[in-house]
Scaffold this active site. Structure first.
Site, short mmCIF file in Angstrom:
data_model
loop_
_atom_site.label_atom_id
_atom_site.label_comp_id
_atom_site.label_asym_id
_atom_site.label_seq_id
_atom_site.Cartn_x
_atom_site.Cartn_y
_atom_site.Cartn_z
CD GLU A 109 -42.77 9.25 -35.22
OE1 GLU A 109 -43.04 8.04 -35.32
OE2 GLU A 109 -41.89 9.72 -34.46
CE LYS B 61 -37.83 5.51 -21.38
NZ LYS B 61 -37.68 4.05 -21.45
CB VAL C 219 -53.97 5.01 -25.47
CG1 VAL C 219 -54.88 6.18 -25.12
CG2 VAL C 219 -54.16 4.60 -26.94
CG LEU D 226 -47.41 25.65 -22.11
CD1 LEU D 226 -47.62 27.09 -22.55
CD2 LEU D 226 -48.60 24.81 -22.61
CB THR E 27 -47.38 5.64 -22.30
OG1 THR E 27 -47.47 4.33 -21.75
CG2 THR E 27 -46.02 6.22 -22.01
CG ASP F 156 -32.55 -5.68 -27.44
OD1 ASP F 156 -32.65 -6.29 -26.36
OD2 ASP F 156 -32.39 -4.46 -27.51
CB CYS G 53 -48.73 0.72 -33.55
SG CYS G 53 -47.72 1.33 -34.91
P1 NDP Z 1 -45.37 1.90 -23.45
O1 NDP Z 1 -46.34 3.01 -23.58
O2 NDP Z 1 -45.46 1.01 -22.30
O3 NDP Z 1 -43.87 2.50 -23.42
C1 NDP Z 1 -43.38 3.37 -24.43
C2 NDP Z 1 -42.17 4.11 -23.90
O4 NDP Z 1 -42.58 5.09 -22.95
C3 NDP Z 1 -41.17 3.25 -23.18
O5 NDP Z 1 -39.87 3.72 -23.46
C4 NDP Z 1 -41.55 3.44 -21.73
O6 NDP Z 1 -40.51 3.14 -20.83
C5 NDP Z 1 -41.89 4.90 -21.72
N1 NDP Z 1 -42.80 5.33 -20.66
C6 NDP Z 1 -43.71 4.60 -19.98
N2 NDP Z 1 -44.40 5.40 -19.11
C7 NDP Z 1 -43.91 6.64 -19.26
C8 NDP Z 1 -44.20 7.91 -18.66
N3 NDP Z 1 -45.17 8.05 -17.74
N4 NDP Z 1 -43.49 8.99 -19.05
C9 NDP Z 1 -42.53 8.89 -20.01
N5 NDP Z 1 -42.20 7.71 -20.61
C10 NDP Z 1 -42.88 6.61 -20.25
O7 NDP Z 1 -45.43 1.14 -24.84
P2 NDP Z 1 -44.74 -0.23 -25.25
O8 NDP Z 1 -43.25 -0.05 -25.22
O9 NDP Z 1 -45.35 -1.33 -24.45
O10 NDP Z 1 -45.18 -0.35 -26.78
C11 NDP Z 1 -46.39 -0.88 -27.19
C12 NDP Z 1 -47.38 0.22 -27.50
O11 NDP Z 1 -46.82 1.14 -28.42
C13 NDP Z 1 -48.64 -0.31 -28.15
O12 NDP Z 1 -49.78 0.31 -27.60
C14 NDP Z 1 -48.47 0.12 -29.59
O13 NDP Z 1 -49.68 0.24 -30.27
C15 NDP Z 1 -47.74 1.40 -29.46
N6 NDP Z 1 -47.02 1.69 -30.70
C16 NDP Z 1 -47.47 2.72 -31.49
C17 NDP Z 1 -46.86 2.98 -32.71
C18 NDP Z 1 -47.30 4.12 -33.57
O14 NDP Z 1 -46.52 4.55 -34.40
N7 NDP Z 1 -48.51 4.60 -33.46
C19 NDP Z 1 -45.75 2.15 -33.20
C20 NDP Z 1 -45.34 1.14 -32.27
C21 NDP Z 1 -45.97 0.90 -31.07
P3 NDP Z 1 -40.26 1.58 -20.40
O15 NDP Z 1 -41.22 0.71 -21.09
O16 NDP Z 1 -38.88 1.37 -20.82
O17 NDP Z 1 -40.48 1.57 -18.94
#
Ligand code: NDP
Length: 699
Positions: free
Chosen positions: A673, A387, A441, A455, A443, A304, A495
């Site tokens: 976490e 999700k 960031v 809230l 997102t 995957d 990340c």
């Molecule tokens: P995204 O922010 O694109 O997506 C994260 C999740 O949020 C996905 O399931 C996505 O859905 C969902 N999503 C997107 N927009 C919204 C919204 N407006 N409201 C609610 N949910 C939303 O991240 P990526 O999946 O591309 O992952 C990479 C990023 O994650 C990098 O910036 C990385 O640094 C960060 N990360 C941070 C970690 C940490 O522990 N600090 C660990 C791992 C990664 P979908 O994509 O399915 O449309």
């Protein structure tokens, strides 16, 4: 600028007998008619009341004064256009398609309609003078920019994405405004959209820095649209290393989310009533099930995500199982405290679950992220709706099955599938009390903003651009090993990666020599081959983004010491493989040094002294992680204490034992976490005062 068409009102006389909401809506329609015909100045409260055939007092009753009425009208128009943008975004299957959806909606034929356009112009002219209108306008503008940026960030480095998003927004407004001011002579909807489309295509072409041998493969299949519904009902998930179709996944929409929340709400009450030790027993059984299925789960995770099987079998599955086991152990010890308030009273606190919570995962560690979120949530007595990212939807389903087999009551852990819209349904749901997101960031900001309406509490694990500092007395081979772990594990899609590697000038040449030798020996290949060390990136879009950064690094004058090319030999041509890249001669202001790439790209920077390197390490908006290599332990602790980062390593990098809290500061996130700290983020305190004497009342 906000614009939207709206249907014409019905007969004004009908107002009198309508229910309140219908009256409000119709008064708003009358207001829009009035603005279109006599403009802002001519649209007085009395005049609008007369047109609507009601008394001015009734209009004042609903809206206060003229400004209140106009703000309500403006807000209605803005909400309508936002709704249409959301609908189109749901249909778009690629980042480019999402940009087009925003253009097409904002420049749709109805936006060029005389009545709508004139009303918008009237509003627009007052935005600077009326605070309420300004608020609506700013909120709408921010959302448009955020939608554009979110889509473009999949195609371009974030700074370029930001600047192109601003250009597109300005052009949409500019083209429409010129058309409106020319009384629709200068452009119609079709020519305006064609102009914007050509502009975006040419900018994207200019921004892309294709590497030799880069071929574009077929984009994701179009969304299946059923009947009259414009919502994509399913998406295809593929193995990024081969293109193999793994599954067709149904998208969960409003009805499914409502049902999931109802199930979770009912199940959570019973789950929270169980003693902690009983909840822990079920989590422990689920941990055992994951461990027993390591081989099967690791293979699925590899297919995957494209990550090497040697990683998924050693880390992804087992760290998830460790997490379940750890919180299984903690579940029985979650407690409040007793407070002695003297002989006549005492107090105590109860640590209670929040209720129904949501987890939203990123695609880089799908199973581990699902475990990191669900284990503490469930241990504390919450129910979780999770999700996974659209790109990696499969192993969360296996976790759900493992929980069910372990005896978890139905509804306590549910998985919903879909894109950002499904995530938004969770963040918007009033019965969900918390959202824990791992993602970008942007997102994180959107999730926090959407959670504000109800809230909700949020835990945000976001991006980073972390520093790894290697002092002149460091153990060289360990430091090189740490830099490799901190940059190229999971093809750099981690990340917390320490992508800014600061090396003391005295040892930089020796460090680079060992580093490039070890990088050159890394085995890139079929992720299912146990010997493979570097697998595929998650998607073609993401690979193009990484390659664009590499091109940009070269263009900005950094020296590519090793790697950086797409690998297309043999079967690897079907996937998105990029050779780990090390850049030397980097400067702090280069894009590859400042921005999160989330791929196998390391920047090596020189430094001379401790003060200087601390200042440079902290000169970023991010603050997820940091590392220091030195044999001087006093210095190690001194430097770590001054680094602005949530998670730090001394003489190692990227190890994340479940006992240690994990999370970021600054733009890298909120909350923690793992460890005991996560318990605080999945519980709330109730304070209880217990009287041991009579009540002395002065009344
Ligand atoms: P995204 O922010 O694109 O997506 C994260 C999740 O949020 C996905 O399931 C996505 O859905 C969902 N999503 C997107 N927009 C919204 C919204 N407006 N409201 C609610 N949910 C939303 O991240 P990526 O999946 O591309 O992952 C990479 C990023 O994650 C990098 O910036 C990385 O640094 C960060 N990360 C941070 C970690 C940490 O522990 N600090 C660990 C791992 C990664 P979908 O994509 O399915 O449309």
């Amino acid at each position: 600028m906000n614009r939207q068409s709206s249907p014409r009102r019905g007969a004004a006389q009908e107002l009198r007998d309508e229910p309140e909401e219908a009256r409000r809506r119709q008064l708003i329609e009358v207001t829009i008619d009035s603005l279109a015909e006599v403009g802002y100045v001519g649209s007085t409260l009395a005049q609008i009341a007369q047109r609507a055939d009601v008394s001015p007092g009734l209009v004042a009753h609903y809206f206060g004064d003229k400004d209140g009425l106009l703000e309500a009208a403006f807000r209605t128009l803005a909400r309508g256009i936002e709704q249409r943008v959301r609908e189109r975004l749901r249909l778009a299957r690629t980042p480019r398609g999402r940009v087009q959806a925003i253009i097409d909606t904002n420049l749709a034929p109805e936006e060029f309609d005389q009545r709508t356009g004139t009303a918008w112009l009237a509003f627009w002219g007052q935005v600077l003078h009326v605070q309420g209108l300004r608020r609506v306008q700013t909120a709408y503008q921010r959302r448009m920019l955020s939608n554009l940026r979110h889509a473009l960030k999949r195609l371009l480095p974030s700074e370029e994405a930001r600047s192109l998003a601003a250009m597109i927004a300005a052009m949409i407004d500019g083209v429409w405004l010129r058309a409106a001011l020319s009384r629709w002579q200068e452009a119609d909807s079709e020519s305006a959209r064609a102009l914007l489309t050509a502009f975006v295509d040419s900018r994207l072409k200019e921004c892309a820095v294709p590497e030799s041998g880069v071929e574009r493969v077929a984009a994701a299949p179009a969304a299946r649209v059923v009947g009259n519904s414009r919502r994509p009902t399913s998406f295809t998930t593929r193995n990024p290393a081969t293109g193999e179709v793994l599954a067709e996944i149904a998208v969960d929409g409003p009805a499914e989310i409502t049902a999931a929340v109802a199930r979770a709400s009912a199940a959570q009450i019973e789950w929270a009533r169980l003693p902690g030790v009983a909840r822990g027993r079920i989590l422990r059984r689920a941990a055992d099930i994951l461990r027993a299925r390591t081989a099967e789960l690791a293979q699925l995770e590899t297919r995957d995500t494209g990550k090497p099987i040697q990683e998924t079998s050693a880390v992804d599955v087992l760290s998830g199982a460790d997490c379940l086991e750890y919180y299984a152990g903690l579940a029985a010890s979650i407690a409040g405290e007793h407070l002695d308030l003297g002989p006549q009273a005492f107090g105590y606190t109860r640590r209670e679950p929040l209720g129904v919570v949501a987890g939203i995962g990123a695609w880089n560690y799908p199973l581990q992220i699902a475990c990191w979120k669900s284990a503490p949530a469930l241990a504390c007595g919450n129910a979780m709706i999770f999700k996974p990212a659209e790109l990696t939807p499969l192993t969360a389903l296996k976790l759900r099955d493992a929980f069910a087999e372990a005896g978890l009551p139905q509804g306590v852990f549910q998985v919903v599938q879909g894109m950002a819209d499904t995530g938004r349904l969770l963040t918007a749901h009033p019965a969900i009390r918390k959202v824990s997101l791992t993602g970008e960031v942007g997102t994180g900001k959107a999730v926090m903003a959407d959670s504000a309406a109800s809230l909700k509490q949020v835990t945000l694990e976001l991006g980073g651009k972390s520093p790894l500092i290697i002092f002149e007395d460091a153990h060289l081979e360990n430091a090189v090993g740490g830099a490799l772990l901190g940059n190229f594990y999971s093809a750099g899609e981690v990340c917390s990666n320490g992508t800014r590697v600061f090396v003391h000038r005295a040892i930089k040449a020796a460090f680079l020599e060992r580093l490039t030798a070890r990088v050159s020996a890394m085995r890139i290949g079929d992720p299912l081959d146990p010997a493979t060390q570097v697998g595929s990136l998650i998607s073609e879009d993401h690979m193009m983004k990484v390659l664009t950064y590499i091109g940009r690094g070269k263009a900005e004058g950094a020296r590519l010491a090793v790697g950086g090319q797409r690998i297309t030999s043999g079967d690897l041509a079907n996937g998105f493989f990029v050779a780990p890249a090390v850049f030397d001669q980097c400067h702090d202001d280069m894009a590859i040094v400042r921005e999160e790439i989330f791929g196998p790209v390391m920047s090596v920077l020189e430094f001379d002294d401790e003060e200087e390197v601390i200042a440079r390490a902290n000169a970023t908006d991010y603050g997820l992680a940091a590392g220091v290599f030195t044999n001087d332990l006093t210095r190690a602790h001194r430097v770590i204490a001054r680094l602005q980062a949530g998670t730090c390593w001394i003489n190692h990098y990227n190890v994340t034992p479940i006992e240690l809290p994990f999370g970021g500061v600054k733009l890298s996130g909120l909350g923690r976490e793992n460890g005991r700290a996560a318990i605080e983020h999945y519980t709330q305190l109730k304070s209880v005062y217990v009287a041991m004497s009579d009540v002395e009342s002065p009344y």
